[in-house]
Design a protein around this motif. Sequence first.
Motif, short mmCIF file in Angstrom:
data_model
loop_
_atom_site.label_atom_id
_atom_site.label_comp_id
_atom_site.label_asym_id
_atom_site.label_seq_id
_atom_site.Cartn_x
_atom_site.Cartn_y
_atom_site.Cartn_z
N LEU A 1 0.80 -1.22 0.00
CA LEU A 1 0.00 0.00 0.00
C LEU A 1 0.83 1.28 0.00
O LEU A 1 0.27 2.37 -0.13
CB LEU A 1 -0.91 0.01 1.23
N GLY A 2 2.15 1.14 0.15
CA GLY A 2 2.99 2.32 0.25
C GLY A 2 3.25 2.67 1.70
O GLY A 2 2.48 2.33 2.60
N VAL A 3 4.37 3.36 1.93
CA VAL A 3 4.80 3.66 3.28
C VAL A 3 3.82 4.58 3.98
O VAL A 3 3.41 4.34 5.13
CB VAL A 3 6.21 4.28 3.27
N LEU A 4 3.38 5.64 3.31
CA LEU A 4 2.51 6.62 3.96
C LEU A 4 1.17 6.01 4.34
O LEU A 4 0.72 6.15 5.49
CB LEU A 4 2.30 7.83 3.05
N GLN A 5 0.52 5.33 3.40
CA GLN A 5 -0.79 4.77 3.69
C GLN A 5 -0.71 3.69 4.78
O GLN A 5 -1.57 3.63 5.67
CB GLN A 5 -1.43 4.20 2.43
N THR A 6 0.31 2.85 4.71
CA THR A 6 0.47 1.81 5.72
C THR A 6 0.67 2.42 7.10
O THR A 6 0.07 1.96 8.09
CB THR A 6 1.66 0.90 5.37
N THR A 7 1.49 3.47 7.17
CA THR A 7 1.73 4.13 8.45
C THR A 7 0.46 4.77 8.99
O THR A 7 0.16 4.68 10.19
CB THR A 7 2.84 5.18 8.30
N LEU A 8 -0.31 5.41 8.12
CA LEU A 8 -1.56 6.04 8.55
C LEU A 8 -2.55 5.00 9.07
O LEU A 8 -3.25 5.23 10.06
CB LEU A 8 -2.18 6.83 7.40
N ILE A 9 -2.63 3.85 8.40
CA ILE A 9 -3.53 2.78 8.85
C ILE A 9 -3.11 2.30 10.24
O ILE A 9 -3.94 2.16 11.15
CB ILE A 9 -3.53 1.61 7.85
N ASN A 10 -1.81 2.06 10.41
CA ASN A 10 -1.31 1.56 11.70
C ASN A 10 -1.58 2.56 12.82
O ASN A 10 -2.00 2.18 13.92
CB ASN A 10 0.19 1.26 11.61
N GLY B 1 -13.26 -5.43 17.70
CA GLY B 1 -13.91 -6.02 16.53
C GLY B 1 -14.06 -4.99 15.41
O GLY B 1 -13.81 -5.29 14.24
N ARG B 2 -14.48 -3.78 15.76
CA ARG B 2 -14.62 -2.72 14.75
C ARG B 2 -13.26 -2.29 14.21
O ARG B 2 -13.10 -2.02 13.02
CB ARG B 2 -15.35 -1.53 15.38
N ILE B 3 -12.24 -2.25 15.10
CA ILE B 3 -10.90 -1.89 14.64
C ILE B 3 -10.38 -2.93 13.65
O ILE B 3 -9.78 -2.58 12.62
CB ILE B 3 -9.93 -1.77 15.84
N THR B 4 -10.65 -4.19 13.94
CA THR B 4 -10.21 -5.25 13.03
C THR B 4 -10.87 -5.12 11.68
O THR B 4 -10.20 -5.30 10.64
CB THR B 4 -10.55 -6.63 13.65
N GLN B 5 -12.17 -4.82 11.65
CA GLN B 5 -12.87 -4.64 10.37
C GLN B 5 -12.26 -3.48 9.58
O GLN B 5 -12.05 -3.58 8.37
CB GLN B 5 -14.35 -4.40 10.63
N PHE B 6 -11.98 -2.38 10.26
CA PHE B 6 -11.34 -1.24 9.60
C PHE B 6 -9.97 -1.62 9.04
O PHE B 6 -9.63 -1.29 7.89
CB PHE B 6 -11.20 -0.08 10.60
N TYR B 7 -9.20 -2.32 9.85
CA TYR B 7 -7.85 -2.69 9.43
C TYR B 7 -7.88 -3.58 8.19
O TYR B 7 -7.14 -3.36 7.23
CB TYR B 7 -7.14 -3.40 10.59
N ARG B 8 -8.75 -4.58 8.21
CA ARG B 8 -8.81 -5.51 7.09
C ARG B 8 -9.32 -4.82 5.83
O ARG B 8 -8.84 -5.08 4.73
CB ARG B 8 -9.68 -6.70 7.46
N ARG B 9 -10.33 -3.94 5.97
CA ARG B 9 -10.82 -3.20 4.79
C ARG B 9 -9.72 -2.30 4.21
O ARG B 9 -9.52 -2.24 3.00
CB ARG B 9 -12.04 -2.37 5.16
N SER B 10 -9.00 -1.67 5.10
CA SER B 10 -7.94 -0.74 4.65
C SER B 10 -6.82 -1.48 3.97
O SER B 10 -6.29 -1.03 2.94
CB SER B 10 -7.41 0.06 5.85
N ARG B 11 -6.45 -2.66 4.51
CA ARG B 11 -5.35 -3.43 3.92
C ARG B 11 -5.74 -4.05 2.59
O ARG B 11 -4.87 -4.35 1.77
CB ARG B 11 -4.93 -4.53 4.88
N SER B 12 -7.03 -4.23 2.35
CA SER B 12 -7.46 -4.87 1.10
C SER B 12 -7.55 -3.90 -0.05
O SER B 12 -7.69 -4.30 -1.21
CB SER B 12 -8.83 -5.55 1.29
#
Length: 442
Positions: free
Chosen positions: A406-415, A429-440
């Motif tokens: 996803l690139g350094v900036l986007q990955t860092t922002l997600i984390n 549970g909601r954080i996990t859903q956000f994380y998985r959607r963002s990583r996909s």
Amino acid sequence: MLADHLILFSRYPQPGTTKTRLIPHLGEVGAAQLQRQMTEQVLRQVRSLLNSADDNMLPTSVELWFSGGTVAQMAAWLGPSWALRPQPSGDLGDRLLMAVQQAIAAGAERVVIIGADCPSLDTQTLRRAFAALREQDLVLGPATDGGYYLIGLRQPSAVLSSPFLFTGIDWGTDRVFAQTTAIAQSLRLTIATLDPLTDIDTAADLPIWDAVRQQVLSIIIPTLNEADVLPQLLAALPPSGALEVIVADGGSQDDTRAIAQQYGAVVIQAEPGRACQMNAGAAAAIGKTLLFLHADTRLPEHFASLVQQTLAQAGVVLGAFDLSIDGALPGLRWVERGVRWRSRWLGLPYGDQALFLRAETFWQLGGFLAVPILEDLKLVQRAKRLGKVAIAPAAVSTSARRWETLGVLQTTLINQGVLLAAALGVPLGRITQFYRRSRSKK
């Protein structure tokens, strides 16, 4: 030169049928787990012998003669690398005699037989046994209970003497070693004697096992379809008497399990989820020190001594390494600096930095919480309430695949978004859903 041959006598760890004298103390499951762990410990010493550089002292073939269970069960437990043979009927003498005779018939010049009850048996002792058989007819490793943990014979005396050495012995008594020595002397065999060691048969013997465990570092690797990265990782972590590698698999559909067994790792099947897998690996571990390692992370040189040195510091309850990211993307060096600042100044290393701690401390903390995300952060936060968190003076190297996707900036922002949400009390549970959607999203 004809082959040296090593035979291990062991038993399938079926609860209720093994280590029966320890069942009142450990329970049926605990006694079976002890049998499993001691067999695996001896096999790590055998692998270390096979991998050592001194070719003149290596057994060129190894067999595992087992009782209880089936070949399929043994192979599922230990993998396909070992030649497996069910033990025949008869008393111990009958079985030992058949093992020697079959090895000789197959062309062995020197035959050494060991059991799985003596965890202090190490690579150096095995090497000394084979070396002794170049000069002597018989080698014996006396056990402190009056038996022996190792017996070895060489040709041609093996053919002539073996029928007598295993006959008329009061097996299971404190007279076994003395009777065997007397028979060997009557046959005019030259004898080499190794250092005495203790078999683990009763509750009184368990402190010996505990002392062995103190010297072992158990590395626990949670996996799910990691066949592409495991060979490189495991090739750098050859199991030995002081290093146990456990692959806690969450249901891989590729060759992850087979590859792990090929490299000598202990493989366990666990409920999917990194926290559950790492807890299962810790429960199966021999070592009194645990290190949790991601499959895409590589440890630095001399990591074992660095782990011990870090945990030996006053007040330290948990340690980790600095992080080096194996990639050249712009911004990755800034990520490394941020990790270093967070780890050293805030005392918050994450799971990709190879967290390590004493097994006793791990269970005191309750292990990893069974949460879908941030299980590493939760463990570190609880550890900080118990004592200090320290960073070892070296860096692990982790794959850049997360940042490359996803690139350094986007990955860092997600984390950072995940961490902020957790700090604000958003349900995991909601954080996990956000994380998985963002990583996909690509």
